[in-house]
Every structure is written in C-alpha cells, then in structure tokens.
Design a protein around this motif. Structure first.
Motif, short mmCIF file in Angstrom:
data_model
loop_
_atom_site.label_atom_id
_atom_site.label_comp_id
_atom_site.label_asym_id
_atom_site.label_seq_id
_atom_site.Cartn_x
_atom_site.Cartn_y
_atom_site.Cartn_z
N UNK A 173 26.73 44.92 42.64
CA UNK A 173 27.98 44.12 42.09
C UNK A 173 29.02 44.38 41.21
N UNK A 174 30.06 44.17 41.80
CA UNK A 174 31.51 45.18 41.25
C UNK A 174 32.52 43.66 41.05
N UNK A 175 32.73 43.67 39.81
CA UNK A 175 33.61 41.59 38.89
C UNK A 175 34.42 42.35 39.16
N UNK A 176 35.51 41.61 39.85
CA UNK A 176 36.58 41.74 40.24
C UNK A 176 37.26 43.15 40.91
N UNK A 177 38.26 43.28 41.60
CA UNK A 177 39.33 44.55 41.96
C UNK A 177 40.33 44.47 41.69
N UNK A 178 40.45 45.27 40.88
CA UNK A 178 41.92 45.75 40.73
C UNK A 178 42.74 45.18 39.65
N UNK A 179 41.82 44.91 38.19
CA UNK A 179 43.15 44.16 37.19
C UNK A 179 43.48 44.24 36.99
N UNK A 216 25.48 46.30 36.88
CA UNK A 216 27.22 45.63 37.41
C UNK A 216 28.10 46.44 37.02
N UNK A 217 28.84 46.72 38.32
CA UNK A 217 30.17 47.35 37.66
C UNK A 217 31.55 46.59 36.90
N UNK A 218 32.31 47.33 35.99
CA UNK A 218 33.08 46.47 35.28
C UNK A 218 34.42 47.57 36.12
N UNK A 219 35.59 47.36 35.33
CA UNK A 219 37.20 47.99 35.64
C UNK A 219 37.75 48.00 37.05
N UNK A 220 36.97 47.92 37.72
CA UNK A 220 38.08 48.60 39.63
C UNK A 220 39.44 49.06 39.01
N UNK A 221 39.16 49.87 38.52
CA UNK A 221 40.55 50.24 38.19
C UNK A 221 41.57 50.77 38.51
N UNK A 222 42.80 50.71 38.46
CA UNK A 222 43.34 51.84 39.25
C UNK A 222 44.21 53.00 39.13
N UNK A 223 44.43 52.90 37.84
CA UNK A 223 45.43 53.30 36.67
C UNK A 223 44.33 54.24 35.82
N UNK A 224 45.10 55.80 35.29
CA UNK A 224 43.60 56.00 34.72
C UNK A 224 44.53 56.64 33.46
N UNK A 225 45.68 56.41 32.87
CA UNK A 225 46.62 57.09 31.53
C UNK A 225 45.30 55.94 30.86
N UNK A 226 44.58 55.65 31.01
CA UNK A 226 43.33 54.96 30.13
C UNK A 226 44.26 53.39 29.38
N UNK A 227 45.55 53.17 29.52
CA UNK A 227 46.17 52.10 29.07
C UNK A 227 45.49 50.84 29.39
N UNK A 228 45.34 50.11 30.32
CA UNK A 228 44.48 49.17 30.56
C UNK A 228 42.93 49.14 30.37
N UNK A 229 42.19 50.09 30.26
CA UNK A 229 41.42 50.27 29.57
C UNK A 229 40.77 50.43 27.84
#
Length: 443
Positions: A173-179, A216-229
């Motif tokens: 289950x993936x929690x949300x999309x591309x925050x 459970x999957x977190x993130x759904x990140x599109x950015x790879x620079x680590x700032x949002x993470x």
C-alpha cells in the motif's frame, strides 16, 4: 506521473562531477552503491488501469492477462480515496469495493501482487479552502481533492480497510502520490512535509494493525536531490514505512543513487521501490510530452530493457514498475499504441527483460574521428546515468569530462585542440556500470 525534466548546464555538470566524485569516494557509500549480485531481481511490473474507470471494465481483465504475458510479478493501480469513500467516513462505495474485489482476485489467480496507490481526499474530509470545498460539493472536486484531510485518522481508516480486505493479495500500500511535485496536483497547501508525515504516521500503525504483513510505502517522491526527503525525516517519518517509493523519469539510475545516498546518510536502510519510470515514444510528432523528452519507439524499447537489466543486481531496489501499460490520447508512455492498441517494440522488450533480467544492458559505443584540427568522440550508451570520458597519452591522463546522453542515448564531444589529433587513447564508461564495462578507442 512524470516529473519535470531538469536542464544540465555546463556549470551544472562541473558541480555534479565534484559531488559525484566525492560521493563515490566516500567509504561509507562505496560498498552500498556497488551493484553486487542479489539473490533475486527486483519485482518487475507495470502500471494498469485503476478505480475510477467506471464499472469493472473488460479492459482490466485483459490488462491482467497482458501483465501475466509480460512476466510481471506486480501491477500498480490507482485507488482514489475520494471514489472509495465519497459520502462520508461511515461507509465505503459498494461499486468501488466490487471493482477492487475483482481486480485483486484476478491478479492473485495469476500470481501477481497488487500495489495500491491511495490519494485524493474526499470532499467531506478535505482541508481545502472554503471556495474549493464549495466547488467540490457542486461536483467539481479536482482542486479540493489535492488537499490533505483535516484529520489524518480518516485516511488511516480507509487504508486499514484495504489492508484487512485485500492483505494477502497486496504487494504494498503506497501512502499518497508525489507530495513533492511542484504542480501541487497531488498534495496542495502549506507545510507539505509535516502534513505528509502526519498521514504516514497515522496510516502505518492502522495498516499494520489490520494486517502486519502488508508492506507500506512512503515517499512517492519525484525529486532526487534529497531536499524533500530530509524535510520528511525531520518531520519524523522514520519507522513508519517498509519501503521508499520513487518516481524517476530523468537520469534514472543517477537519481536512484542520489536518493539512496540521502537514505544512508540518515540511517535509513529501507529498500527503494521504483514504481514509476518510463519514456514517451512521441518523437517526431512531438518533442516534449508531460514535461518529458519524446523518444522514438525503438529508443523507448531499448531504454526499458537496459533499465531492467541495470537494476537486476541492485539489492537495495525492491521493485521496478513501468509507467504504463497503455498509451492514451494524452500520453505515449504505454507499451501499446493509443490509436491501434497494438504493442510497440517496448512491449516485447519488457517481456524479454522481465523473463531474463540478468542479461547485460547495452554497451557503450565509441567512435573517434578528426575534424578541423581536433578529435571528435561520439557514440552511444545505456540510458540513465552520468557518463565519463577520459583521454590519455600513453598512461598519462590528459583530459576528462563528465557528460549526459541526449534523448536518443547519444553523445558527441570535441576534445581540446591542445591534445592534438594523434597518439590518443580514449575511454568512456557509464558510472552505474563502472569501468569494467568501459569502451576504448585509439587514434
């Protein structure tokens, strides 16, 4: 969905070279970033139609049969919370549940796990401003759906229902999309890291109480620079997920490495799930589609196969899920043609790669020629990462360059005139593949 492409300037390449060289030299990361043999390749799969397509369409049955023919071990499908619980917290839409019942049962019968990505806040739960909520109640819900819920517990209850009802059939289950998506199509409003962290911290224990075995999957990140993470770590997400989902479309292998470095620096050893990646085969009709550079159908096919095979021995990548099975009038990312529904070259390429993921990706090609008093190095390489060129005279390194391939995976570099045009040995390699797969030529 595809994220915006970045433009790498000459200065940007020089900065990237310094950062990349330093990171690859760090003892902490060198072992972790090496693509050592894994006991099994990542879970391979494809994104398929989801809830919101109307009553269970015959197309979804066909999609699951096609996924099986592709040797997919997982499919990823979209489950809008707003369609699952449109009327309030006390009830779930029976048509939505019937759709998901059928989809999960059919997938399970074929030995395919289902990743459900769940976002889109119902009108009754949304924290959107009043004017958007009024439009939502009037049947125009798009703006309000992107805002997170006022009470994250409402979202957690919906995720718990999915875990209880479908647990054994779920790959995750993936929690949300591309925050972190800049267009705010999926998570709108202020304080995004904090509000996303609140969703995750509510959903994780609710899912685990319903079925402890559901990843459970977190993130759904599109950015790879680590700032949002980094911001998510500061907001307290660690310990509330089993894997980190990423959606990378540009410099894919380099992006995976960069986000993995961010994880390791924070003590986060959960695996990455690459559950969106792909290329639109819209060239030459278009140059850009969904903010991504268009390629030819042949390049799309080669890129897919090379990516699957590049990742096959990467133990910290758990899944690779192509976006997507079918093209549409708005997108050419699919394995089938939107107008004819026939398979593109990418269809057969994915099937072969998933059936035999440990094959070698494309090798680097290098040609040298003289032009106007200088040497031109040109060729091609496997998609997805920085490339390095070195020019040597004898055993002495005289020149090096870090570069990226164009949209067709090609390059052409004019060496400095000061090197002359004779007695040079040139070698080129992709960072991900390493020096063991370099290509050399002399002139």
């Amino acid at each position: 969905m595809p994220a915006a492409a970045g433009i790498l300037t000459a200065a940007g390449i020089r900065r990237a070279a310094r950062v990349l060289t330093a990171s690859l030299a760090a003892p902490l990361l060198s072992a972790a970033l090496a693509c050592t043999a894994a006991s099994a390749a990542p879970l391979g799969g494809v994104n398929v139609l989801g809830l919101g397509s109307g009553p269970f369409p015959a197309q979804v049955d066909a999609d699951l049969a096609t996924a099986s023919a592709l040797h997919a071990r997982v499919v990823r499908t979209y489950v809008p919370w707003s369609a699952l619980q449109p009327h309030g917290p006390g009830s779930f839409d029976p048509r939505a549940l019937a759709f998901l019942d059928r989809l999960t049962a059919d997938a399970s019968a074929r030995g395919i796990g289902v990743i459900m990505i769940v976002d889109s806040t119902p009108c009754w739960a949304s924290s959107a401003p009043a004017e958007l909520l009024r439009a939502c109640a009037s049947g125009r819900p798009e703006g309000a759906n992107a805002w997170p819920p006022r009470d994250p517990g409402d979202y957690a209850n919906a995720m718990a229902l999915l875990a209880r009802r479908y647990g054994p059939t779920l790959a995750a289950l993936e929690v949300w999309n591309e925050p972190d998506q800049a267009n705010e199509d999926y998570l709108a409003g202020p304080e995004k890291p904090e509000r996303y962290a609140a969703l995750l911290r509510a959903a994780y224990p609710a899912i685990k109480q319903a079925d402890p075995a559901v990843p459970v999957l977190a993130g759904s990140l599109v950015g790879s620079n680590g700032v949002f993470l980094h911001a998510l770590y500061a907001a307290g997400i660690q310990g509330y997920y089993d894997g980190l989902s990423v959606h990378f479309y540009n410099l894919l292998l380099g992006s995976l490495r960069a986000i993995h470095e961010t994880q390791l620096a924070a003590g986060d050893h959960t695996p990455l799930w690459l559950d969106e990646f792909g290329w639109p085969s819209c060239w030459p009709r278009l140059q850009i589609e969904q903010e991504q550079g268009c390629v030819t159908p042949g390049v799309q096919a080669r890129n897919i196969a090379d990516t699957i095979r590049s990742l096959a021995r990467t133990p910290w990548v758990a899944a690779e899920v192509l976006y997507k099975l079918h093209s549409s009038s708005a997108e050419d990312f699919g394995l089938t043609d939107a107008s004819t529904a026939r398979g593109k070259p990418a269809f057969a390429a994915l099937a072969r790669a998933l059936a035999s993921p440990f094959g070698a990706p494309s090798r680097v090609v290098l040609h040298l020629r003289r032009r106007r008093g200088r040497v031109i190095a040109s060729g091609s390489g496997p998609v997805g990462d920085y490339m390095r060129l070195e020019a040597l005279r004898g055993k002495r390194l005289r020149y090096s360059a870090l570069f990226t391939l164009d949209r067709f995976d090609r390059y052409s570099i004019a060496l400095p005139r000061s090197l002359g045009t004779h007695g040079l040995r040139v070698r080129v390699h992709q960072y991900w593949a390493g020096l063991a797969r370099d290509t050399q030529a002399s002139i």
